[in-house]
Scaffold this motif. Structure first.
Motif, PDB file in Angstrom:
ATOM      1  N   VAL A  90       0.872  -1.058   0.070  1.00  0.00           N
ATOM      2  CA  VAL A  90       0.138   0.054   0.189  1.00  0.00           C
ATOM      3  C   VAL A  90       0.866   1.207  -0.013  1.00  0.00           C
ATOM      4  O   VAL A  90       1.716   1.611   0.886  1.00  0.00           O
ATOM      5  CB  VAL A  90      -0.883  -0.088   1.294  1.00  0.00           C
ATOM      6  N   ARG A  91       0.752   1.997  -0.971  1.00  0.00           N
ATOM      7  CA  ARG A  91       1.486   3.339  -1.389  1.00  0.00           C
ATOM      8  C   ARG A  91       0.723   4.621  -1.035  1.00  0.00           C
ATOM      9  O   ARG A  91       1.317   5.662  -0.913  1.00  0.00           O
ATOM     10  CB  ARG A  91       2.490   3.261  -2.425  1.00  0.00           C
ATOM     11  N   GLN A  92      -0.623   4.432  -1.498  1.00  0.00           N
ATOM     12  CA  GLN A  92      -1.678   5.518  -1.715  1.00  0.00           C
ATOM     13  C   GLN A  92      -1.632   6.261  -0.468  1.00  0.00           C
ATOM     14  O   GLN A  92      -1.991   5.668   0.711  1.00  0.00           O
ATOM     15  CB  GLN A  92      -2.932   4.965  -2.245  1.00  0.00           C
ATOM     16  N   GLU A  93      -1.533   7.608  -0.458  1.00  0.00           N
ATOM     17  CA  GLU A  93      -1.539   8.292   0.822  1.00  0.00           C
ATOM     18  C   GLU A  93      -2.418   7.998   1.798  1.00  0.00           C
ATOM     19  O   GLU A  93      -2.429   7.805   3.121  1.00  0.00           O
ATOM     20  CB  GLU A  93      -1.306   9.695   0.398  1.00  0.00           C
ATOM     21  N   GLU A  94      -3.906   8.440   1.230  1.00  0.00           N
ATOM     22  CA  GLU A  94      -4.994   8.254   2.211  1.00  0.00           C
ATOM     23  C   GLU A  94      -5.140   6.857   2.686  1.00  0.00           C
ATOM     24  O   GLU A  94      -5.324   6.476   3.845  1.00  0.00           O
ATOM     25  CB  GLU A  94      -6.307   8.455   1.410  1.00  0.00           C
ATOM     26  N   ASN A  95      -4.764   5.791   2.004  1.00  0.00           N
ATOM     27  CA  ASN A  95      -5.042   4.403   2.312  1.00  0.00           C
ATOM     28  C   ASN A  95      -3.958   4.067   3.297  1.00  0.00           C
ATOM     29  O   ASN A  95      -4.234   3.435   4.187  1.00  0.00           O
ATOM     30  CB  ASN A  95      -4.747   3.380   0.924  1.00  0.00           C
ATOM     31  N   ARG A  96      -2.798   4.388   3.123  1.00  0.00           N
ATOM     32  CA  ARG A  96      -1.616   4.062   4.007  1.00  0.00           C
ATOM     33  C   ARG A  96      -1.992   5.067   5.209  1.00  0.00           C
ATOM     34  O   ARG A  96      -1.795   4.359   6.358  1.00  0.00           O
ATOM     35  CB  ARG A  96      -0.342   5.062   3.349  1.00  0.00           C
ATOM     36  N   ARG A  97      -2.623   6.189   5.479  1.00  0.00           N
ATOM     37  CA  ARG A  97      -2.947   6.702   6.675  1.00  0.00           C
ATOM     38  C   ARG A  97      -4.016   6.088   7.428  1.00  0.00           C
ATOM     39  O   ARG A  97      -4.251   5.830   8.546  1.00  0.00           O
ATOM     40  CB  ARG A  97      -3.365   8.324   6.399  1.00  0.00           C
ATOM     41  N   TYR A  98      -5.122   5.451   6.387  1.00  0.00           N
ATOM     42  CA  TYR A  98      -6.185   4.795   6.977  1.00  0.00           C
ATOM     43  C   TYR A  98      -5.917   3.671   7.738  1.00  0.00           C
ATOM     44  O   TYR A  98      -6.331   3.193   8.943  1.00  0.00           O
ATOM     45  CB  TYR A  98      -7.187   4.366   6.156  1.00  0.00           C
TER      46      TYR A  98
ATOM     47  N   THR B  31       0.673   9.718   9.207  1.00  0.00           N
ATOM     48  CA  THR B  31       0.277  10.835   8.511  1.00  0.00           C
ATOM     49  C   THR B  31       1.511  11.506   7.788  1.00  0.00           C
ATOM     50  O   THR B  31       1.375  12.518   7.229  1.00  0.00           O
ATOM     51  CB  THR B  31      -0.121  11.959   9.414  1.00  0.00           C
ATOM     52  N   GLY B  32       2.680  10.981   7.894  1.00  0.00           N
ATOM     53  CA  GLY B  32       3.783  11.540   7.109  1.00  0.00           C
ATOM     54  C   GLY B  32       3.579  11.520   5.668  1.00  0.00           C
ATOM     55  O   GLY B  32       2.724  10.807   5.191  1.00  0.00           O
ATOM     56  N   ASP B  33       4.220  12.292   4.741  1.00  0.00           N
ATOM     57  CA  ASP B  33       4.122  12.113   3.151  1.00  0.00           C
ATOM     58  C   ASP B  33       4.896  11.095   2.534  1.00  0.00           C
ATOM     59  O   ASP B  33       4.777  11.198   1.387  1.00  0.00           O
ATOM     60  CB  ASP B  33       4.065  13.741   2.482  1.00  0.00           C
ATOM     61  N   SER B  34       5.487  10.376   3.182  1.00  0.00           N
ATOM     62  CA  SER B  34       6.490   9.142   2.524  1.00  0.00           C
ATOM     63  C   SER B  34       6.381   8.068   3.091  1.00  0.00           C
ATOM     64  O   SER B  34       6.727   8.115   4.449  1.00  0.00           O
ATOM     65  CB  SER B  34       7.869   9.767   2.062  1.00  0.00           C
ATOM     66  N   GLY B  35       6.056   6.799   2.532  1.00  0.00           N
ATOM     67  CA  GLY B  35       6.108   5.607   3.050  1.00  0.00           C
ATOM     68  C   GLY B  35       5.250   4.816   2.215  1.00  0.00           C
ATOM     69  O   GLY B  35       4.462   5.055   1.496  1.00  0.00           O
ATOM     70  N   GLN B  36       5.516   2.996   2.638  1.00  0.00           N
ATOM     71  CA  GLN B  36       4.644   2.397   2.101  1.00  0.00           C
ATOM     72  C   GLN B  36       4.516   1.347   3.104  1.00  0.00           C
ATOM     73  O   GLN B  36       5.308   1.034   4.125  1.00  0.00           O
ATOM     74  CB  GLN B  36       5.580   1.834   0.850  1.00  0.00           C
ATOM     75  N   LEU B  37       3.333   0.664   3.113  1.00  0.00           N
ATOM     76  CA  LEU B  37       3.030  -0.543   4.092  1.00  0.00           C
ATOM     77  C   LEU B  37       3.021  -1.956   3.304  1.00  0.00           C
ATOM     78  O   LEU B  37       2.776  -1.938   2.166  1.00  0.00           O
ATOM     79  CB  LEU B  37       1.562  -0.434   4.369  1.00  0.00           C
ATOM     80  N   LEU B  38       3.525  -2.730   3.996  1.00  0.00           N
ATOM     81  CA  LEU B  38       3.603  -4.170   3.511  1.00  0.00           C
ATOM     82  C   LEU B  38       2.567  -4.984   4.447  1.00  0.00           C
ATOM     83  O   LEU B  38       2.870  -4.970   5.573  1.00  0.00           O
ATOM     84  CB  LEU B  38       4.893  -4.841   3.481  1.00  0.00           C
ATOM     85  N   ILE B  39       1.548  -5.548   3.856  1.00  0.00           N
ATOM     86  CA  ILE B  39       0.466  -6.169   5.108  1.00  0.00           C
ATOM     87  C   ILE B  39       0.394  -7.687   4.401  1.00  0.00           C
ATOM     88  O   ILE B  39       0.053  -7.917   3.495  1.00  0.00           O
ATOM     89  CB  ILE B  39      -0.566  -5.539   4.851  1.00  0.00           C
TER      90      ILE B  39
END
Ligand code: ZN
Ligand code: ZN
Length: 361
Positions: free
Chosen positions: A24-32, A37-45
């Motif tokens: 997950v890289r999309q900003e709102e999806n990442r925050r959700y 809330t930072g502007d750079s980051g990616q999730l692996l789930i």
């Protein structure tokens, strides 16, 4: 923790769709999903773990904001670090967000993956997190209500400044300054203030045009609070207004009222749209309602579900949508009334409280 229940729901969908790892890289999806809330980051789930990969500017913030995630510092070689994390998590097939991953990043991934010891295959997924985001939890509803209350206060503030001679732009600036002072982190979108013939432009961004007696003024704006957006439209007249507009106003207001009264869980988006559209058409203004009835609102100003003539989304309790019919007469002016509404099991609750009756100043 609120992100934990969101992750649980995401994992249920992943399991149902045979997805074993999601990127997950999309900003709102990442925050959700993470709270970060930072502007750079990616999730692996994966079913067993979740990682938040970010760079040195954000690692400390990520640890504080995303306690359910293992934070990984991407360091000097982000691709190598991503590869190492994928290997540590045992990921061999990774689903990405097809609507958001750029072609450049996609090809770069494939290129980089050639150097990794364990091959990782990429597969597209569509709208997984967006689907979850359509239904708001209590924490989200609280933030949304704060954002909506700010917009309501903004409308009262606008009424104190509306008068012939003031420009659309000055009104917009006055509003945005007020909302910021009241606690908004920013406007939800570029404030729309369109007066006189410009009110016939459904999205007329505030211009240097000064308001004149007899103008209808469409004001569409919102505030962001805790990442959540409000969206409110009111149309106010400056005296003396042509009598026809009073009648057109009532058509729009009645169309909105009927749609809100009909709205409930189980309806399709297009059925709600049809309620408003049929009323406007019956009054003879069908061709002048030139956009869809509404949209979901939350971490993004426009998100699912959509209320349009094509929307087959079935509404469920917890969805939050705008209901915003309008009539625009080219060269003459326009009227739109928009409120944010929460879908309930057997009805809907209007979350905005700004007055809706015809106001002639
Ligand atoms: Zn709006
Ligand atoms: Zn809207």
């Amino acid at each position: 923790m609120r992100t934990r229940s969101r992750l649980t729901r995401l994992r249920q969908i992943m399991a149902a769709e045979g997805i074993t790892a999601l990127w997950v890289r999309q900003e709102e999806n990442r925050r959700y999903l993470s709270g970060f809330t930072g502007d750079s980051g990616q999730l692996l789930i994966t079913p067993a773990a979740c990682y938040l990969l970010t760079d040195g500017r954000f690692t400390e913030q990520a640890r504080q904001e995303a306690p359910d995630f293992q934070v990984v510092d991407l360091g000097n070689n982000p691709w190598e670090q991503l590869g190492a994390t994928l290997a540590a998590a045992g990921i061999t097939r990774l689903h990405f967000e097809a609507e958001h991953l750029t072609y450049a990043t996609y090809t770069e991934f494939l290129e980089q993956a050639r150097d990794w010891l364990r091959p990782v295959e990429l597969a597209p997924s569509r709208g997984l997190v967006e689907r979850l985001r359509q239904v708001k939890d209590d924490a989200e509803l609280e933030l949304l209500q704060r954002a909506i209350d700010l917009a309501d206060a903004g409308f009262s503030h606008l009424l104190r400044h509306l008068r012939p001679g003031i420009t659309e732009k000055d009104l917009a600036l006055e509003l945005e300054y007020f909302l910021g002072k009241e606690g908004a982190s920013g406007p939800s979108f570029t404030t729309i203030i369109a007066a006189g013939p410009r009110a016939a432009l459904p999205h007329g961004v505030a211009s240097r045009h000064p308001l004149q007696p007899g103008d209808l003024v469409v004001m569409d704006f919102g505030a962001v609070y805790g990442g959540y957006h409000s969206d409110l439209t009111r149309t106010v007249a400056l005296a003396p207004v042509a009598p026809e507009w009073r009648q057109v106003y009532n058509v729009v207001l009645e169309a909105q009222g009927r749609a809100i009264a009909a709205l409930r869980s189980g309806m399709e988006g297009r059925q709600v749209d049809a309620v408003a559209r049929e009323h406007i058409a019956a009054a003879g203004y069908g061709p002048y309602f030139s956009h869809s009835l509404g949209h979901g609102v939350g971490l993004a100003i426009h998100e699912g579900p959509t209320l349009s003539s094509r929307s087959e989304v079935k509404l469920t309790p917890g969805m939050v949508v705008t209901v915003e019919p309008g009539i625009y007469l080219p060269g003459r002016g326009g009227i739109r009334i928009e409120d944010v509404v929460l879908v309930l099991e057997d009805g809907a609750r209007v979350l905005s409280h700004a007055p809706r009756d015809f106001i002639e100043l």
